[in-house]
Design a protein around this motif. Structure first.
Motif, PDB file in Angstrom:
ATOM      1  N   LEU A 120       0.804  -1.219   0.000  1.00 56.73           N
ATOM      2  CA  LEU A 120       0.000   0.000   0.000  1.00 56.73           C
ATOM      3  C   LEU A 120       0.841   1.275   0.000  1.00 56.73           C
ATOM      4  O   LEU A 120       0.535   2.220  -0.744  1.00 56.73           O
ATOM      5  CB  LEU A 120      -0.956  -0.008   1.202  1.00 56.73           C
ATOM      6  N   PRO A 121       1.905   1.376   0.806  1.00 56.51           N
ATOM      7  CA  PRO A 121       2.721   2.586   0.731  1.00 56.51           C
ATOM      8  C   PRO A 121       3.318   2.820  -0.647  1.00 56.51           C
ATOM      9  O   PRO A 121       3.445   3.964  -1.099  1.00 56.51           O
ATOM     10  CB  PRO A 121       3.814   2.337   1.779  1.00 56.51           C
ATOM     11  N   PHE A 122       3.685   1.728  -1.313  1.00 56.83           N
ATOM     12  CA  PHE A 122       4.200   1.861  -2.670  1.00 56.83           C
ATOM     13  C   PHE A 122       3.134   2.449  -3.589  1.00 56.83           C
ATOM     14  O   PHE A 122       3.392   3.363  -4.372  1.00 56.83           O
ATOM     15  CB  PHE A 122       4.657   0.485  -3.179  1.00 56.83           C
ATOM     16  N   MET A 123       1.912   1.916  -3.480  1.00 60.23           N
ATOM     17  CA  MET A 123       0.810   2.406  -4.311  1.00 60.23           C
ATOM     18  C   MET A 123       0.540   3.883  -4.042  1.00 60.23           C
ATOM     19  O   MET A 123       0.406   4.691  -4.968  1.00 60.23           O
ATOM     20  CB  MET A 123      -0.446   1.594  -4.026  1.00 60.23           C
ATOM     21  N   LEU A 124       0.466   4.249  -2.778  1.00 62.73           N
ATOM     22  CA  LEU A 124       0.180   5.637  -2.435  1.00 62.73           C
ATOM     23  C   LEU A 124       1.309   6.556  -2.882  1.00 62.73           C
ATOM     24  O   LEU A 124       1.066   7.687  -3.314  1.00 62.73           O
ATOM     25  CB  LEU A 124      -0.042   5.763  -0.925  1.00 62.73           C
ATOM     26  N   GLY A 125       2.544   6.078  -2.812  1.00 61.35           N
ATOM     27  CA  GLY A 125       3.668   6.889  -3.267  1.00 61.35           C
ATOM     28  C   GLY A 125       3.610   7.158  -4.754  1.00 61.35           C
ATOM     29  O   GLY A 125       3.933   8.270  -5.209  1.00 61.35           O
ATOM     30  N   VAL A 126       3.203   6.166  -5.537  1.00 61.63           N
ATOM     31  CA  VAL A 126       3.075   6.367  -6.981  1.00 61.63           C
ATOM     32  C   VAL A 126       1.993   7.401  -7.285  1.00 61.63           C
ATOM     33  O   VAL A 126       2.163   8.277  -8.138  1.00 61.63           O
ATOM     34  CB  VAL A 126       2.761   5.028  -7.681  1.00 61.63           C
ATOM     35  N   VAL A 127       0.871   7.310  -6.569  1.00 60.40           N
ATOM     36  CA  VAL A 127      -0.205   8.283  -6.770  1.00 60.40           C
ATOM     37  C   VAL A 127       0.262   9.685  -6.395  1.00 60.40           C
ATOM     38  O   VAL A 127      -0.003  10.661  -7.099  1.00 60.40           O
ATOM     39  CB  VAL A 127      -1.450   7.880  -5.961  1.00 60.40           C
ATOM     40  N   VAL A 128       0.976   9.798  -5.266  1.00 56.15           N
ATOM     41  CA  VAL A 128       1.505  11.097  -4.856  1.00 56.15           C
ATOM     42  C   VAL A 128       2.469  11.642  -5.906  1.00 56.15           C
ATOM     43  O   VAL A 128       2.416  12.818  -6.280  1.00 56.15           O
ATOM     44  CB  VAL A 128       2.210  10.982  -3.483  1.00 56.15           C
ATOM     45  N   GLY A 129       3.361  10.777  -6.398  1.00 58.60           N
ATOM     46  CA  GLY A 129       4.301  11.212  -7.422  1.00 58.60           C
ATOM     47  C   GLY A 129       3.606  11.654  -8.698  1.00 58.60           C
ATOM     48  O   GLY A 129       3.983  12.668  -9.312  1.00 58.60           O
ATOM     49  N   SER A 130       2.573  10.929  -9.112  1.00 54.65           N
ATOM     50  CA  SER A 130       1.833  11.309 -10.313  1.00 54.65           C
ATOM     51  C   SER A 130       1.100  12.625 -10.118  1.00 54.65           C
ATOM     52  O   SER A 130       1.011  13.450 -11.033  1.00 54.65           O
ATOM     53  CB  SER A 130       0.836  10.196 -10.683  1.00 54.65           C
ATOM     54  N   THR A 131       0.559  12.835  -8.905  1.00 56.16           N
ATOM     55  CA  THR A 131      -0.111  14.100  -8.604  1.00 56.16           C
ATOM     56  C   THR A 131       0.872  15.261  -8.634  1.00 56.16           C
ATOM     57  O   THR A 131       0.583  16.336  -9.178  1.00 56.16           O
ATOM     58  CB  THR A 131      -0.789  14.024  -7.221  1.00 56.16           C
ATOM     59  N   LEU A 132       2.049  15.038  -8.075  1.00 57.90           N
ATOM     60  CA  LEU A 132       3.081  16.079  -8.109  1.00 57.90           C
ATOM     61  C   LEU A 132       3.536  16.356  -9.541  1.00 57.90           C
ATOM     62  O   LEU A 132       3.858  17.501  -9.883  1.00 57.90           O
ATOM     63  CB  LEU A 132       4.276  15.645  -7.250  1.00 57.90           C
ATOM     64  N   ALA A 133       3.546  15.306 -10.371  1.00 58.56           N
ATOM     65  CA  ALA A 133       3.930  15.509 -11.771  1.00 58.56           C
ATOM     66  C   ALA A 133       2.953  16.439 -12.472  1.00 58.56           C
ATOM     67  O   ALA A 133       3.349  17.251 -13.325  1.00 58.56           O
ATOM     68  CB  ALA A 133       3.998  14.162 -12.498  1.00 58.56           C
ATOM     69  N   VAL A 134       1.667  16.336 -12.129  1.00 63.16           N
ATOM     70  CA  VAL A 134       0.675  17.252 -12.701  1.00 63.16           C
ATOM     71  C   VAL A 134       0.916  18.674 -12.195  1.00 63.16           C
ATOM     72  O   VAL A 134       0.948  19.636 -12.968  1.00 63.16           O
ATOM     73  CB  VAL A 134      -0.754  16.807 -12.339  1.00 63.16           C
ATOM     74  N   LYS A 135       1.123  18.804 -10.895  1.00 64.58           N
ATOM     75  CA  LYS A 135       1.303  20.135 -10.303  1.00 64.58           C
ATOM     76  C   LYS A 135       2.544  20.826 -10.851  1.00 64.58           C
ATOM     77  O   LYS A 135       2.499  21.998 -11.255  1.00 64.58           O
ATOM     78  CB  LYS A 135       1.402  20.006  -8.781  1.00 64.58           C
ATOM     79  N   PHE A 136       3.664  20.099 -10.873  1.00 72.02           N
ATOM     80  CA  PHE A 136       4.906  20.696 -11.331  1.00 72.02           C
ATOM     81  C   PHE A 136       5.032  20.701 -12.856  1.00 72.02           C
ATOM     82  O   PHE A 136       5.913  21.356 -13.403  1.00 72.02           O
ATOM     83  CB  PHE A 136       6.097  19.970 -10.714  1.00 72.02           C
ATOM     84  N   GLY A 137       4.143  19.943 -13.531  1.00 73.05           N
ATOM     85  CA  GLY A 137       4.184  19.923 -14.993  1.00 73.05           C
ATOM     86  C   GLY A 137       3.858  21.263 -15.617  1.00 73.05           C
ATOM     87  O   GLY A 137       4.219  21.523 -16.776  1.00 73.05           O
TER      88      GLY A 137
END
Length: 478
Positions: free
Chosen positions: A315-332
């Motif tokens: 689960l932490p791995f899954m949540l980390g990927v979602v967080v990273g993808s969300t940050l990619a949108v924000k910083f994109g």
């Protein structure tokens, strides 16, 4: 002119429903790459797989998926993205049902191969629909961010769901779980995606090229996997690899000379963005597949956890990927995709190196949680920027082919990487299987994965072009 054509293709679509359909498709396809991993021991005992034969439950899907994606993208461009997507979803759902009903190893491997064929039709069509529905600006950044979150979280959720289903319902449900998702995606695509525009018929698709590419990749993986029985320098291994390389070389020659519509215009790779993004994804795919495989085995075979517990600990791995993808949108909106790959790849490489310190007498909190979070955030940061770079500069009529190349590169990279790193880990483990020897093999596999990711960062630094001037809405042009 390109944007004008894209608007014509997307006219009549419901963007929100299209995005929902594509997201469900990508989640399902990504989930299926990993959902069986935790259940492999139960599958082996239930159907009587040998140790070597069991790996083909993974490879049969990854190789047909990766090897036929080029053909799938070309067929989608020729016959219509919506039409091909609907066909692929139907085949994927049917083969999932057949796989769950399998009574022998060959039946399950055949069903997994058929799933790969369905995925090879669905994935490039879905990504091309996403590109045409969201041609540019902030909406494109947001759409690709959502797509990447579904793509990455599907792989992580697959391990969680696979563990829980295997422990409480039986391994067959790792196949049946695809049925409701395929039905939902079919309903969304049927109602929300615009009818296909009339496509330009430039010639028949290059089926021979697809066969050569798939056979070459499969034989290459077969040769690597069999090094546990035949040494790298043995005539059997050398002959297998030479034939595989010859088939891949024949594929390139066919693409250069065929009178049919080639699977891929080789001139695409003269574009540094396309070539660099595909090289990055090749290494990235191999590293990511090895993480899901090795960490799952470490949690069960070294730390002694159950399938359900091992899945929950992802689960932490899954949540980390979602967080990273969300940050990619924000910083994109602020940073160029190339810079996002450098940052994300570096974080992922550090996380994999941390995994390489895992201990046989360790624990989830001490040896898995920290590197899971660091590596998964880095992975999430990379997915959408890589797709944007690889597909942003192609003409609309090549959108399906370009997305097929990128997905094919990732899946073949996953299969090759898992075969190679699995061999490295097995050699380190040796013939005596204890928690300590297994731990040594898994740790080495993760360290080699860190090296692959570091090489990907170097590709982003020195192969991909430097960022272009920012557009008026703050986004970076590919």
């Amino acid at each position: 002119m390109a944007s004008e054509n894209t608007t014509v293709v997307a006219r009549g679509a419901r963007p929100g429903t299209t995005l929902a359909a594509v997201s469900v498709v990508q989640f399902m396809v990504s989930l299926d790459l990993t959902v069986v991993n935790v259940g492999l021991p139960q599958i082996a005992s239930g159907l009587g797989f040998s140790q070597v034969g069991l790996t083909w439950v993974i490879h049969a899907y990854a190789l047909t998926f990766g090897g036929l994606l080029l053909l799938g993208g070309k067929i989608a461009d020729r016959y219509g993205h919506k039409r091909v997507m609907l066909f692929g979803l139907g085949l994927f759902g049917l083969s999932s049902l057949v796989g769950g009903l399998a009574q022998a190893p060959g039946q399950l491997v055949a069903a997994r191969a058929a799933q790969g064929i369905g995925a090879a039709a669905v994935a490039p069509a879905a990504l091309a629909l996403l590109s045409s529905t969201f041609p540019g600006g902030k909406e494109r950044v947001k759409a690709f961010g959502i797509w990447s979150a579904m793509n990455a979280s599907g792989g992580a959720v697959g391990v969680l769901v696979g563990g829980l289903l295997t422990q409480y319902a039986g391994w067959q449900w790792v196949m049946y779980v695809n049925l409701p998702m395929a039905a939902l995606a079919l309903a969304l695509a049927w109602r929300g995606i615009a009818p296909d525009a009339t496509a330009a018929r430039r010639g028949r698709p290059d089926v021979l090229g697809a066969v050569l590419a798939t056979a070459g990749a499969a034989l290459f993986v077969f040769g690597i996997v069999r090094t546990d029985q035949y040494a790298w320098t043995s005539p059997t291994t050398l002959l297998t690899l030479v034939v595989a390389v010859a088939l891949l070389a024949a594929f390139i020659q066919v693409e250069r000379t065929t009178k049919r519509d080639p699977l891929i215009r080789l001139g695409l790779f003269t574009n540094r963005s396309v070539a660099g993004a595909n090289l990055f994804i090749l290494l990235f795919g191999g590293a990511m597949a090895s993480a899901l495989y090795f960490v799952s085995l470490y949690l069960q075979r070294v730390l002694g956890g159950s399938p359900g517990r091992a899945g929950a600990e992802f689960l932490p791995f899954m949540l980390g990927v979602v967080v990273g993808s969300t940050l990619a949108v924000k910083f994109g909106y602020k940073f160029a995709p190339r810079n996002m790959l450098i940052i994300g790849g570096t974080l992922a490489a550090l996380g994999y190196a941390w995994f390489g310190l895992m201990r046989s007498d360790g624990s989830f909190l001490a040896d898995v949680l920290g590197p899971s979070v660091l590596a998964s955030i880095g992975i999430g940061l990379c997915l959408a920027p890589a797709v944007s770079i690889a597909t942003g500069g192609v003409q609309p009529h090549e959108a399906g082919a370009a997305s097929g190349v990128l997905n094919s590169t990732r899946q073949i990279g996953a299969s090759l990487g898992l075969a190679a790193l699995g061999t490295v880990a097995a050699n380190r483990t040796g013939s005596v299987l204890t928690p300590a020897t297994l731990n040594d093999g898994y740790a080495l596999g993760m360290l080699v994965g860190a090296v692959l990711l570091a090489c990907g960062v170097l590709i982003a630094l020195f192969v991909l072009p430097r960022p272009a001037r920012a557009t008026g809405d703050g986004a970076q042009k590919p």
